[in-house]
Design a protein around this motif. Structure first.
Motif, PDB file in Angstrom:
ATOM      1  N   PRO A  75      95.756 -25.244 -61.806  1.00 10.87           N
ATOM      2  CA  PRO A  75      94.580 -24.511 -61.147  1.00 10.87           C
ATOM      3  C   PRO A  75      93.926 -25.514 -60.203  1.00 10.87           C
ATOM      4  O   PRO A  75      94.194 -26.934 -60.336  1.00 10.87           O
ATOM      5  CB  PRO A  75      93.554 -24.461 -62.384  1.00 10.87           C
ATOM      6  CG  PRO A  75      94.152 -25.042 -63.453  1.00 10.87           C
ATOM      7  CD  PRO A  75      95.865 -25.332 -63.204  1.00 10.87           C
ATOM      8  N   ALA A  76      93.580 -25.146 -59.071  1.00  9.90           N
ATOM      9  CA  ALA A  76      93.122 -26.052 -58.145  1.00  9.90           C
ATOM     10  C   ALA A  76      91.471 -26.690 -58.387  1.00  9.90           C
ATOM     11  O   ALA A  76      90.798 -25.969 -58.841  1.00  9.90           O
ATOM     12  CB  ALA A  76      92.824 -24.974 -56.817  1.00  9.90           C
ATOM     13  N   PRO A  77      91.402 -27.784 -57.980  1.00 11.01           N
ATOM     14  CA  PRO A  77      90.376 -28.440 -58.503  1.00 11.01           C
ATOM     15  C   PRO A  77      89.169 -27.979 -57.632  1.00 11.01           C
ATOM     16  O   PRO A  77      89.244 -27.762 -56.396  1.00 11.01           O
ATOM     17  CB  PRO A  77      90.555 -29.912 -58.070  1.00 11.01           C
ATOM     18  CG  PRO A  77      91.595 -30.090 -57.023  1.00 11.01           C
ATOM     19  CD  PRO A  77      92.335 -28.978 -57.331  1.00 11.01           C
ATOM     20  N   MET A  78      87.791 -27.795 -58.074  1.00  9.30           N
ATOM     21  CA  MET A  78      86.777 -27.400 -57.297  1.00  9.30           C
ATOM     22  C   MET A  78      86.047 -28.471 -56.629  1.00  9.30           C
ATOM     23  O   MET A  78      85.372 -28.396 -55.707  1.00  9.30           O
ATOM     24  CB  MET A  78      85.720 -27.001 -58.533  1.00  9.30           C
ATOM     25  CG  MET A  78      86.169 -25.636 -58.820  1.00  9.30           C
ATOM     26  SD  MET A  78      84.912 -24.933 -59.755  1.00  9.30           S
ATOM     27  CE  MET A  78      85.959 -23.478 -60.754  1.00  9.30           C
ATOM     28  N   GLY A  79      86.577 -29.851 -56.990  1.00 13.48           N
ATOM     29  CA  GLY A  79      85.780 -30.904 -56.298  1.00 13.48           C
ATOM     30  C   GLY A  79      86.781 -32.136 -56.922  1.00 13.48           C
ATOM     31  O   GLY A  79      87.753 -32.114 -57.578  1.00 13.48           O
ATOM     32  N   ALA A  80      86.111 -33.261 -55.992  1.00  9.46           N
ATOM     33  CA  ALA A  80      86.994 -34.629 -56.287  1.00  9.46           C
ATOM     34  C   ALA A  80      85.800 -35.700 -56.026  1.00  9.46           C
ATOM     35  O   ALA A  80      84.864 -35.549 -55.305  1.00  9.46           O
ATOM     36  CB  ALA A  80      88.069 -34.582 -55.385  1.00  9.46           C
ATOM     37  N   TYR A  81      86.086 -36.863 -56.753  1.00  9.43           N
ATOM     38  CA  TYR A  81      85.084 -38.176 -56.611  1.00  9.43           C
ATOM     39  C   TYR A  81      86.230 -38.901 -56.323  1.00  9.43           C
ATOM     40  O   TYR A  81      87.282 -39.311 -56.932  1.00  9.43           O
ATOM     41  CB  TYR A  81      84.720 -38.460 -58.045  1.00  9.43           C
ATOM     42  CG  TYR A  81      84.189 -39.742 -57.986  1.00  9.43           C
ATOM     43  CD1 TYR A  81      83.365 -40.393 -57.289  1.00  9.43           C
ATOM     44  CD2 TYR A  81      84.819 -40.657 -58.995  1.00  9.43           C
ATOM     45  CE1 TYR A  81      82.729 -41.609 -57.423  1.00  9.43           C
ATOM     46  CE2 TYR A  81      84.318 -41.909 -59.011  1.00  9.43           C
ATOM     47  CZ  TYR A  81      83.455 -42.313 -58.389  1.00  9.43           C
ATOM     48  OH  TYR A  81      83.127 -43.798 -58.338  1.00  9.43           O
ATOM     49  N   SER A  82      85.746 -39.650 -55.000  1.00  6.65           N
ATOM     50  CA  SER A  82      86.657 -40.978 -54.491  1.00  6.65           C
ATOM     51  C   SER A  82      85.690 -41.996 -54.746  1.00  6.65           C
ATOM     52  O   SER A  82      84.499 -42.178 -54.325  1.00  6.65           O
ATOM     53  CB  SER A  82      86.689 -40.772 -53.349  1.00  6.65           C
ATOM     54  OG  SER A  82      87.678 -39.485 -53.243  1.00  6.65           O
ATOM     55  N   PRO A  83      86.254 -43.245 -55.418  1.00  6.40           N
ATOM     56  CA  PRO A  83      85.239 -44.433 -55.891  1.00  6.40           C
ATOM     57  C   PRO A  83      85.208 -45.055 -54.423  1.00  6.40           C
ATOM     58  O   PRO A  83      85.839 -45.048 -53.520  1.00  6.40           O
ATOM     59  CB  PRO A  83      85.976 -45.418 -56.626  1.00  6.40           C
ATOM     60  CG  PRO A  83      87.455 -44.523 -56.945  1.00  6.40           C
ATOM     61  CD  PRO A  83      87.443 -43.398 -56.112  1.00  6.40           C
TER      62      PRO A  83
END
Length: 180
Positions: free
Chosen positions: A115-123
């Protein structure tokens, strides 16, 4: 929908498709390759065939269809980020929220049936602060209506902000997943 409240450390950055580099051998705007004749621009030629003047806007700004789905989605992200900033304040200074159309490597995810991610977090890095990115097409495809879209956008923003702060999403926002 957008807040006029400006905090110096709080920014919402929306992805800009125009920031991509020009392809090799392409011509930049305003230059004409040798051997071609520069004619009237598209804006000058458009719908003035019989001297009646240029055609006006197709949709007036007062009508609901004037705003695109992308504009509406950007406002939802902005509202959600502003709500969290109003609740938490200082810990969210310097956090940037971005909106992109699709996640990178989507073809590989589809091929692997992941499944494709709905969002991402980049530190945070040495150059810039932390970035929370939402993928507009994936989020829109997962919901049915506008109210559901608003709730899902807020939930994705809360989940990735909670991941960044290292707290459970339920403690970050009291209405997280309680609207369904």
């Amino acid at each position: 929908m957008q807040s006029s409240h400006q905090d110096p450390g709080f920014t919402v950055r929306l992805a800009d498709p125009a920031t991509g580099r020009a392809a090799a051998g392409s011509v930049s705007a305003g230059t004409v390759p040798e051997g071609t004749v520069k004619g009237k621009s598209f804006r000058q030629r458009r719908r003035n065939r019989h001297g009646r003047g240029l055609r006006g806007e197709l949709m007036l700004p007062t009508l609901p269809a004037y705003r695109t789905r992308s504009d509406i989605f950007d406002d939802l992200v902005l509202d959600s980020a502003q709500r969290l900033h109003d609740i938490w304040g200082k810990p969210l200074d310097g956090v940037r929220f971005a909106v992109e159309e699709i996640p990178p490597g989507l073809e590989k995810l589809v091929a692997d049936r992941t499944p494709a991610p709905m969002g991402a977090y980049s530190p945070a890095t040495a150059e810039e602060g932390p970035v929370i990115t939402l993928y507009r097409r994936v989020v829109e495809q997962a919901c049915g209506g506008r109210e559901e879209l608003q709730d899902l956008v807020h939930d994705v923003v809360v989940e990735h902000t909670a991941e960044m702060l290292g707290v459970p999403p339920e403690s970050l926002d009291p209405v997280y997943r309680r609207r369904y």
